[in-house]
Write a protein that holds these residues in place. Structure first.
Motif, PDB file in Angstrom:
ATOM      1  N   GLU A  34       2.619   8.498  -8.141  1.00 50.32           N
ATOM      2  CA  GLU A  34       2.303   7.495  -7.122  1.00 50.32           C
ATOM      3  C   GLU A  34       0.800   7.282  -7.047  1.00 50.32           C
ATOM      4  OE1 GLU A  34       4.129   8.684  -3.474  1.00 50.32           O
ATOM      5  OE2 GLU A  34       6.164   8.210  -4.148  1.00 50.32           O
ATOM      6  N   GLU A  35       0.123   7.494  -8.173  1.00 50.33           N
ATOM      7  CA  GLU A  35      -1.326   7.296  -8.223  1.00 50.33           C
ATOM      8  C   GLU A  35      -1.658   5.813  -8.347  1.00 50.33           C
ATOM      9  OE1 GLU A  35      -3.619   9.760 -10.881  1.00 50.33           O
ATOM     10  OE2 GLU A  35      -2.054  11.297 -10.910  1.00 50.33           O
ATOM     11  N   TRP A  36      -2.830   5.456  -7.851  1.00 53.67           N
ATOM     12  CA  TRP A  36      -3.350   4.100  -7.996  1.00 53.67           C
ATOM     13  C   TRP A  36      -3.830   3.937  -9.428  1.00 53.67           C
ATOM     14  CZ3 TRP A  36      -7.860   1.078  -8.648  1.00 53.67           C
ATOM     15  CH2 TRP A  36      -7.813  -0.214  -8.101  1.00 53.67           C
ATOM     16  N   ASN A  94     -10.162  -2.848  -4.531  1.00 53.79           N
ATOM     17  CA  ASN A  94      -9.129  -1.910  -4.083  1.00 53.79           C
ATOM     18  C   ASN A  94      -7.720  -2.497  -4.200  1.00 53.79           C
ATOM     19  OD1 ASN A  94      -9.110  -3.804  -2.023  1.00 53.79           O
ATOM     20  ND2 ASN A  94      -9.831  -2.392  -0.431  1.00 53.79           N
ATOM     21  N   HIS A  95      -7.601  -3.619  -4.947  1.00 53.82           N
ATOM     22  CA  HIS A  95      -6.291  -4.269  -5.036  1.00 53.82           C
ATOM     23  C   HIS A  95      -6.230  -5.093  -6.314  1.00 53.82           C
ATOM     24  CE1 HIS A  95      -2.580  -6.119  -3.761  1.00 53.82           C
ATOM     25  NE2 HIS A  95      -3.123  -7.328  -3.768  1.00 53.82           N
ATOM     26  N   TRP A  96      -5.069  -5.034  -7.027  1.00 57.54           N
ATOM     27  CA  TRP A  96      -4.884  -5.772  -8.270  1.00 57.54           C
ATOM     28  C   TRP A  96      -3.986  -6.991  -8.046  1.00 57.54           C
ATOM     29  CZ3 TRP A  96      -7.874  -4.836 -12.238  1.00 57.54           C
ATOM     30  CH2 TRP A  96      -8.383  -3.563 -12.443  1.00 57.54           C
ATOM     31  N   THR A  97      -4.366  -8.094  -8.686  1.00 59.27           N
ATOM     32  CA  THR A  97      -3.565  -9.317  -8.654  1.00 59.27           C
ATOM     33  C   THR A  97      -3.438  -9.857 -10.080  1.00 59.27           C
ATOM     34  OG1 THR A  97      -5.482 -10.760  -8.306  1.00 59.27           O
ATOM     35  CG2 THR A  97      -4.408  -9.849  -6.339  1.00 59.27           C
ATOM     36  N   ASP A 107       3.663  -0.233  -0.315  1.00 61.47           N
ATOM     37  CA  ASP A 107       2.849   0.982  -0.275  1.00 61.47           C
ATOM     38  C   ASP A 107       1.411   0.599  -0.569  1.00 61.47           C
ATOM     39  OD1 ASP A 107       2.627   0.700  -3.132  1.00 61.47           O
ATOM     40  OD2 ASP A 107       4.601   1.618  -3.303  1.00 61.47           O
ATOM     41  N   ASP A 108       0.564   1.594  -0.838  1.00 62.67           N
ATOM     42  CA  ASP A 108      -0.849   1.305  -1.105  1.00 62.67           C
ATOM     43  C   ASP A 108      -1.255   1.669  -2.527  1.00 62.67           C
ATOM     44  OD1 ASP A 108      -0.646   4.003  -0.892  1.00 62.67           O
ATOM     45  OD2 ASP A 108      -2.222   4.263   0.613  1.00 62.67           O
ATOM     46  N   PHE A 109      -0.281   1.763  -3.471  1.00 58.72           N
ATOM     47  CA  PHE A 109      -0.633   2.175  -4.829  1.00 58.72           C
ATOM     48  C   PHE A 109       0.099   1.408  -5.925  1.00 58.72           C
ATOM     49  CE2 PHE A 109       2.618   5.038  -3.072  1.00 58.72           C
ATOM     50  CZ  PHE A 109       3.652   4.881  -3.982  1.00 58.72           C
TER      51      PHE A 109
END
Length: 554
Positions: free
Chosen positions: A169-171, A266-269, A324-326
């Motif tokens: 569950e790693e980023w 901090n976020h991928w699109t 989630d955040d990852f």
């Protein structure tokens, strides 16, 4: 000069870099739970020899607890001075009264063990994670085909340990965008899809934004923009019509802005550009609008590449919603995959389906590594050695399972016939005649790293078993600009280079080359012109200090 560990410890108390991951998990390591007492001053070094001096006695180190890594690094800074003073060992004291002399190279061994323990910890966690997945067993079996310490083919980036992130569950980071893009491109090649489609990694996005921000006025002449100009030429000739991009943004509240030097992403699109319909499709697992700067940068580049094109319209790329955040990068990859493979891929609808996507990426990445390396049997994969590998005797078969510690992890050394034709037993007429190669294609067993074939689509590579040659892919099967070229700031066409070393990690060799009987020793013949252009050096992280050459000419 730090003391390098002897070769006989590899495969016995320290695993070869080529040991497969499943066997690595069984490899014994010294305890880390209780630290020994090590003196912090120079009195820890001694002139007395250690009894740890053979392949048998060295196994005692498996029972001795290892000190903290910071203490090891502190001592390594002082080893060179100790060697100059003629000191050859350190005093090792433990809580149970153990007091013994250990060789100086034990410090390098302890430091290497921390890498082993980290890899065992992460892959053990990854295996447990995979055991909870429906298709996890198949992926676990594939880990027996992957060396534990291995630099992945350059087109994929990273190393084998970076793949463990998928089974967790790693980023995921920018290295994973390179790996995922190569997996998607390999899928398109395998299915015979048009060569005018391509998945690009975050490296392309980064370069495009840097050029848009700082080099628009010099775009057509600046060397650092060359790779973008080449890609633009492919657009103009319609050799490339549709491509995807990974975009890293910083989300603050309900708005996302592009990452830059002062703003960490901090976020991928995901973004799809279709030059045949003049459309952009933006997918975000948080359902945010695309950053204005991104759309402006892409429109500017398309305009200077295709000349007088209309502004592209922006639409939505179907993308699952993040819970989630990852999982943002996995969902962005899923959206790109669903666009390119609409008949075979569905948008992930649940957390479990998102996890299945991660496991599938890991499985396809390992398969792609094998194809890039032109290997068809699991046992052959083990002969690939990491660029920064520790000394080794011979490749470690990874398909034969675990070799018990009683017989050591030492690999089997293949027998070789010398001074004659292979398979004939006839003597050669001269000592300098090379041996004939066997007709069957066979990867060489050597102490030098065997590098995979970089930037080559597996589907387009063939091996001739008679000529021993590898045919290059045709222009129709590959784009002219490899994805990894966009990560270079110099803009040169370096797709044929095998290795780029970090100059800060290289240490020059000051002493002159040794001579024998007044003549040059081994290696290349002396050439004054080359001696002015290159300097011998070695990597600071290479215990064997194998000599490299770096360019100093202007």
């Amino acid at each position: 000069m730090a003391a390098s560990p002897p070769e006989y410890i590899y495969g016995s108390i320290l695993p070869y870099n080529t040991l497969n991951i499943l066997d690595l998990l069984k490899f014994p390591t010294p305890p880390l739970d209780t630290a020994p007492k090590l003196r912090s001053d120079d009195t820890i070094f001694s002139s007395r020899s250690s009894m740890i001096d053979s392949e048998v006695s060295v196994r005692a180190l498996l029972k001795l607890p290892i000190p903290p890594l910071k203490d090891i690094n502190h001592l390594l800074l002082r080893v060179e001075t100790a060697i100059e003073k003629g000191l050859v060992s350190i005093d090792y004291e433990y809580n149970d009264g153990t007091n013994m002399k250990l060789p100086l190279w034990v410090l390098e061994y302890w430091k290497a063990i921390y890498d082993v323990v980290e890899a065992k910890t992460r892959w053990s966690s990854a295996r447990n994670w995979l055991e909870q997945r429906a298709e996890g067993k198949q992926v676990i079996e594939m880990l027996s085909q992957l060396p534990w310490k291995y630099d992945l083919p350059r087109a994929m980036g990273g190393n084998s340990l970076s793949l463990a992130c998928y089974a967790s569950e790693e980023w995921l980071g920018s290295t994973h965008t390179v790996q995922i893009s190569e997996v998607i491109n390999a899928q398109m090649a395998a299915q015979g899809m048009g060569a005018t489609w391509r998945a690009l990694s975050q490296d392309f996005t980064d370069k495009l934004l840097v050029v848009f921000r700082y080099s628009k006025d010099t775009y057509h002449v600046e060397r650092s923009c060359e790779s973008l100009r080449k890609l633009g030429a492919l657009l103009k000739t319609r050799q490339l019509t549709t491509f995807s991009m990974f975009v890293c943004v910083h989300v603050a509240g309900s708005k996302g802005v592009l990452a830059c030097a002062n703003v960490r992403g901090n976020h991928w699109t995901a973004l799809i550009i279709d030059t045949t319909t003049h459309k952009m499709l933006y997918g975000d697992s948080l359902a945010l609008s695309p950053p204005d700067e991104l759309i402006a940068a892409v429109n500017w580049w398309l305009m200077v590449s295709l000349i007088d094109v209309p502004q592209y319209s922006v639409g939505d790329l179907p993308c699952a919603r993040q819970e989630d955040d990852f999982s943002c990068l996995v969902l962005a990859a899923n959206a790109i995959n669903a666009y390119f493979f609409a008949l075979d891929t569905d948008i992930a609808r649940s957390k479990e389906e998102t996890y299945d996507c991660r496991a599938e990426i890991l499985e396809k990445s390992i398969s792609l590594i094998k194809k890039y390396s032109l290997l068809t049997e699991p046992k052959d994969l083990a002969i690939i050695i990491s660029n920064n590998s520790l000394p080794h005797k011979a490749p470690m078969p990874t398909s034969e399972g675990f070799i018990p510690i009683e017989s050591t992890f030492a690999p089997k050394i293949a027998s070789r016939k010398r001074h004659g034709s292979v398979g004939t037993g006839q003597a050669s007429n001269t000592k300098r005649v090379k041996e004939e190669k066997p007709e069957k294609h066979r990867l060489p067993q050597t102490n030098k790293p065997v590098h995979p074939f970089f930037n080559v689509s597996a589907a387009s590579v063939t091996i001739s078993t008679t000529a021993k040659s590898v045919s290059a892919p045709t222009q129709s099967s590959l784009l002219a600009v490899p994805d990894d070229e966009w990560s270079d700031d110099d803009g040169d066409n370096d797709k044929n280079e095998e290795v780029h070393e970090n100059p800060s990690e290289l240490i020059d060799v000051d002493e002159p080359r040794k001579k024998k009987n007044g003549k040059d020793g081994g290696g290349r013949p002396r050439n004054n012109f080359l001696d002015r252009l290159v300097v011998r050096c070695y990597k600071e992280s290479d215990p064997a200090r194998k000599h490299l050459y770096r360019c100093v000419g202007e």
